[in-house]
Write a protein that holds these residues in place. Sequence first.
Motif, PDB file in Angstrom:
ATOM      1  N   SER A 134     -17.153  18.422   9.331  1.00  0.00           N
ATOM      2  CA  SER A 134     -16.911  18.780   7.943  1.00  0.00           C
ATOM      3  C   SER A 134     -15.437  18.672   7.621  1.00  0.00           C
ATOM      4  N   GLN A 135     -15.140  18.617   6.344  1.00  0.00           N
ATOM      5  CA  GLN A 135     -13.749  18.524   5.923  1.00  0.00           C
ATOM      6  C   GLN A 135     -12.990  19.811   6.229  1.00  0.00           C
ATOM      7  N   SER A 136     -11.695  19.652   6.485  1.00  0.00           N
ATOM      8  CA  SER A 136     -10.810  20.796   6.695  1.00  0.00           C
ATOM      9  C   SER A 136     -10.139  21.227   5.402  1.00  0.00           C
ATOM     10  N   GLU A 137      -9.994  20.281   4.499  1.00  0.00           N
ATOM     11  CA  GLU A 137      -9.453  20.518   3.163  1.00  0.00           C
ATOM     12  C   GLU A 137     -10.276  19.674   2.202  1.00  0.00           C
ATOM     13  N   PRO A 138     -10.272  19.984   0.914  1.00  0.00           N
ATOM     14  CA  PRO A 138     -10.999  19.137  -0.024  1.00  0.00           C
ATOM     15  C   PRO A 138     -10.581  17.667   0.098  1.00  0.00           C
ATOM     16  N   GLY A 139     -11.543  16.821   0.418  1.00  0.00           N
ATOM     17  CA  GLY A 139     -11.279  15.394   0.505  1.00  0.00           C
ATOM     18  C   GLY A 139     -10.620  14.930   1.783  1.00  0.00           C
ATOM     19  N   TRP A 140     -10.529  15.799   2.807  1.00  0.00           N
ATOM     20  CA  TRP A 140      -9.817  15.403   4.038  1.00  0.00           C
ATOM     21  C   TRP A 140     -10.527  15.942   5.267  1.00  0.00           C
ATOM     22  N   VAL A 141     -10.793  15.063   6.214  1.00  0.00           N
ATOM     23  CA  VAL A 141     -11.349  15.430   7.513  1.00  0.00           C
ATOM     24  C   VAL A 141     -10.256  15.242   8.552  1.00  0.00           C
ATOM     25  N   ARG A 142      -9.950  16.301   9.294  1.00  0.00           N
ATOM     26  CA  ARG A 142      -8.841  16.262  10.239  1.00  0.00           C
ATOM     27  C   ARG A 142      -9.092  15.222  11.333  1.00  0.00           C
ATOM     28  N   PRO A 143      -8.031  14.804  12.035  1.00  0.00           N
ATOM     29  CA  PRO A 143      -8.212  13.834  13.110  1.00  0.00           C
ATOM     30  C   PRO A 143      -9.272  14.301  14.114  1.00  0.00           C
ATOM     31  N   THR A 144     -10.238  13.433  14.350  1.00  0.00           N
ATOM     32  CA  THR A 144     -11.387  13.780  15.175  1.00  0.00           C
ATOM     33  C   THR A 144     -11.746  12.592  16.055  1.00  0.00           C
ATOM     34  N   LEU A 145     -12.146  12.871  17.274  1.00  0.00           N
ATOM     35  CA  LEU A 145     -12.576  11.806  18.175  1.00  0.00           C
ATOM     36  C   LEU A 145     -13.959  11.313  17.769  1.00  0.00           C
ATOM     37  N   LEU A 146     -14.056  10.014  17.502  1.00  0.00           N
ATOM     38  CA  LEU A 146     -15.319   9.369  17.188  1.00  0.00           C
ATOM     39  C   LEU A 146     -15.645   8.360  18.281  1.00  0.00           C
ATOM     40  N   GLN A 147     -16.868   8.405  18.754  1.00  0.00           N
ATOM     41  CA  GLN A 147     -17.308   7.507  19.818  1.00  0.00           C
ATOM     42  C   GLN A 147     -17.756   6.171  19.232  1.00  0.00           C
ATOM     43  N   PRO A 148     -17.850   5.135  20.048  1.00  0.00           N
ATOM     44  CA  PRO A 148     -18.336   3.848  19.544  1.00  0.00           C
ATOM     45  C   PRO A 148     -19.733   3.991  18.945  1.00  0.00           C
ATOM     46  N   GLY A 149     -19.982   3.214  17.926  1.00  0.00           N
ATOM     47  CA  GLY A 149     -21.273   3.247  17.259  1.00  0.00           C
ATOM     48  C   GLY A 149     -21.109   3.455  15.767  1.00  0.00           C
ATOM     49  N   SER A 150     -22.208   3.750  15.109  1.00  0.00           N
ATOM     50  CA  SER A 150     -22.227   3.900  13.670  1.00  0.00           C
ATOM     51  C   SER A 150     -22.197   5.377  13.301  1.00  0.00           C
ATOM     52  N   HIS A 151     -21.335   5.737  12.338  1.00  0.00           N
ATOM     53  CA  HIS A 151     -21.185   7.121  11.901  1.00  0.00           C
ATOM     54  C   HIS A 151     -21.333   7.188  10.385  1.00  0.00           C
ATOM     55  N   GLU A 152     -22.087   8.159   9.938  1.00  0.00           N
ATOM     56  CA  GLU A 152     -22.257   8.362   8.511  1.00  0.00           C
ATOM     57  C   GLU A 152     -21.015   9.024   7.921  1.00  0.00           C
ATOM     58  N   LEU A 153     -20.566   8.510   6.781  1.00  0.00           N
ATOM     59  CA  LEU A 153     -19.446   9.077   6.046  1.00  0.00           C
ATOM     60  C   LEU A 153     -19.925   9.318   4.623  1.00  0.00           C
ATOM     61  N   VAL A 154     -19.907  10.563   4.194  1.00  0.00           N
ATOM     62  CA  VAL A 154     -20.481  10.947   2.911  1.00  0.00           C
ATOM     63  C   VAL A 154     -19.392  11.488   2.000  1.00  0.00           C
ATOM     64  N   LEU A 155     -19.359  10.996   0.757  1.00  0.00           N
ATOM     65  CA  LEU A 155     -18.478  11.522  -0.283  1.00  0.00           C
ATOM     66  C   LEU A 155     -19.343  12.218  -1.325  1.00  0.00           C
ATOM     67  N   GLU A 156     -18.987  13.446  -1.650  1.00  0.00           N
ATOM     68  CA  GLU A 156     -19.728  14.208  -2.653  1.00  0.00           C
ATOM     69  C   GLU A 156     -18.790  14.593  -3.781  1.00  0.00           C
ATOM     70  N   HIS A 157     -19.141  14.214  -4.998  1.00  0.00           N
ATOM     71  CA  HIS A 157     -18.319  14.532  -6.171  1.00  0.00           C
ATOM     72  C   HIS A 157     -19.073  15.529  -7.049  1.00  0.00           C
ATOM     73  N   THR A 158     -18.578  16.760  -7.105  1.00  0.00           N
ATOM     74  CA  THR A 158     -19.246  17.805  -7.876  1.00  0.00           C
ATOM     75  C   THR A 158     -18.605  18.042  -9.225  1.00  0.00           C
ATOM     76  N   GLY A 159     -17.575  17.265  -9.562  1.00  0.00           N
ATOM     77  CA  GLY A 159     -16.895  17.457 -10.829  1.00  0.00           C
ATOM     78  C   GLY A 159     -17.705  16.928 -12.007  1.00  0.00           C
ATOM     79  N   MET A 160     -17.200  17.152 -13.201  1.00  0.00           N
ATOM     80  CA  MET A 160     -17.906  16.792 -14.432  1.00  0.00           C
ATOM     81  C   MET A 160     -17.325  15.562 -15.107  1.00  0.00           C
TER      82      MET A 160
END
Length: 532
Positions: A134-160
């Motif tokens: 999960s994000q650490s701040e709005p719109g930002w995910v802290r540096p994280t180790l990702l392994q080889p392969g496919s990873h889902e990345l989701v953007l959610e916009h709740t504004g109007m």
Amino acid sequence: MLMHLVGGARWGLLGLLCAGLMSACGEPDAMSTETSVTEQPTTEGTTDDTLDTTGETGQPTGESSDATSTTAGLPSCETPEGGVIAISGETPPQPLPVVLEPGAVCELELTLDTPRIVAVHAPFVANVLVADTSQSEPGWVRPTLLQPGSHELVLEHTGMTTVETTVALSDFGPPVEEVVRERSLVWTDPALTDGPDRCGLACVMAAIAEDGHGGRLLQHWFDRFATTAHSERLGPAQFLDAFAEELGPDPSLWDLDALPFVVTAVHNRIDLNNGEHCGEFRISMASTDPIYRPFHLIFLFIQPPQAEDLSPAGVAHCTQTALRWAELSALDQASFVAEAGAWMEELVAVEGFVAAESLEFMISPWEWRQWFFEDSPEPQPGLSQVLENRPLFQTLDIPRLNQPGDERDAFLQWVADNAAALNDRQLLLPESYRAPSARLNQGVPWVPLNLDGVEPGVLEQFPELRQNLEIIGCPACHATDAEFVQTLPDRTFSPFYDSELDAREVYLQDFAHGLAATPPHGPLQSGPVLPP
């Protein structure tokens, strides 16, 4: 090393592809935060991670250029043709511009062929999720180790309102393969502790003293041991008086390296990071005088965050500093000594000075104190600040708090109000409850904190609350499962400190990979022996 995109196209080391849309999460519930796009700084030793909003994006063969929803009625998530971010060799990744209408949830795909430590930033977006992180701040995910392969990345916009963002990746490089304690956690290499470029007593005192020498500061400090209100210890002043006969009456002319102190170790305490800095850098020393010992000094300096250590909101995540420490483990001897010496010169400065600690047993009992800069009551040119004894960090004044009275009542109420955090060793102790110094005779039974009278049910819910309150201060550790000195003049360590170093090895590697939990106050090792 390359990465695969959906459809089989090959691109750079990292890739991002807009692969479709998820359903919206209902009606908008908040306005998007209006912030500016934060430039991602260059990571030392890797490619430039600055991702501006102007680069061209690639188009993988066979991929549709239509990145909008194919389901009628769903909010739109639009990307330019191709929708790809790639890293290849020394070429920095291109950003991915995305347009999100109110309520849009955009599902992207991040695919890697090799493991990497990656941060993701999408300004103006309410929520970002990368794989299971999960994000650490709005719109930002802290540096994280990702392994080889496919990873889902989701953007959610709740504004109007519709927003335009740019998804940016910061690549911190490959994961840490191994942490070697002698390189990345505690330095005892003679090239750093005994050589001509070492930072011994003269080096440290010159760095922190206003006059750039430190002799007068040292004399005032050692004299102060004998005049504090709560403790009068003559040994340190007598120690200097004995050498003044050889060095002369003017301390500003003394060769401080002629005093019989040896550097016992240099310690990496990145585990003390707090969101403002990246922990502490410590230099420990010990007297080798045949009379005036045991007498140990520890000098504490902040490790300031590097530019790459800061989140878009300015919080220090310290990934780059952690990697810098970890990468020392892989260097050859000459490169290690050069890099470690340069880093020590960088960190040992008055701007980062936190405090000095003293641990001495010239007369019984052992006494541990902490000394901080304060304005001198009698300022002199070049000596407007002096070292003064303040209450010990995270060390309860148990004899005082065990005495009946208003202070004890207030303390017990504070314990009851904060019992869960105190039991987890996650809360700072107010200075008013701390001891000015800690005295202990090794081998004498531990005098426990008395929690009788705390609110009913607290001790039943947290049966080890007392011990966890005690062990966050050093005296309890020393009285329970450790020698009073952890780093000896011969640069060997106590069994307790060996266990701590084992725990710090694991912590440093996990922390560099974005996997470490917030460490507790007190021992880092799992299941430490608690006071009786």
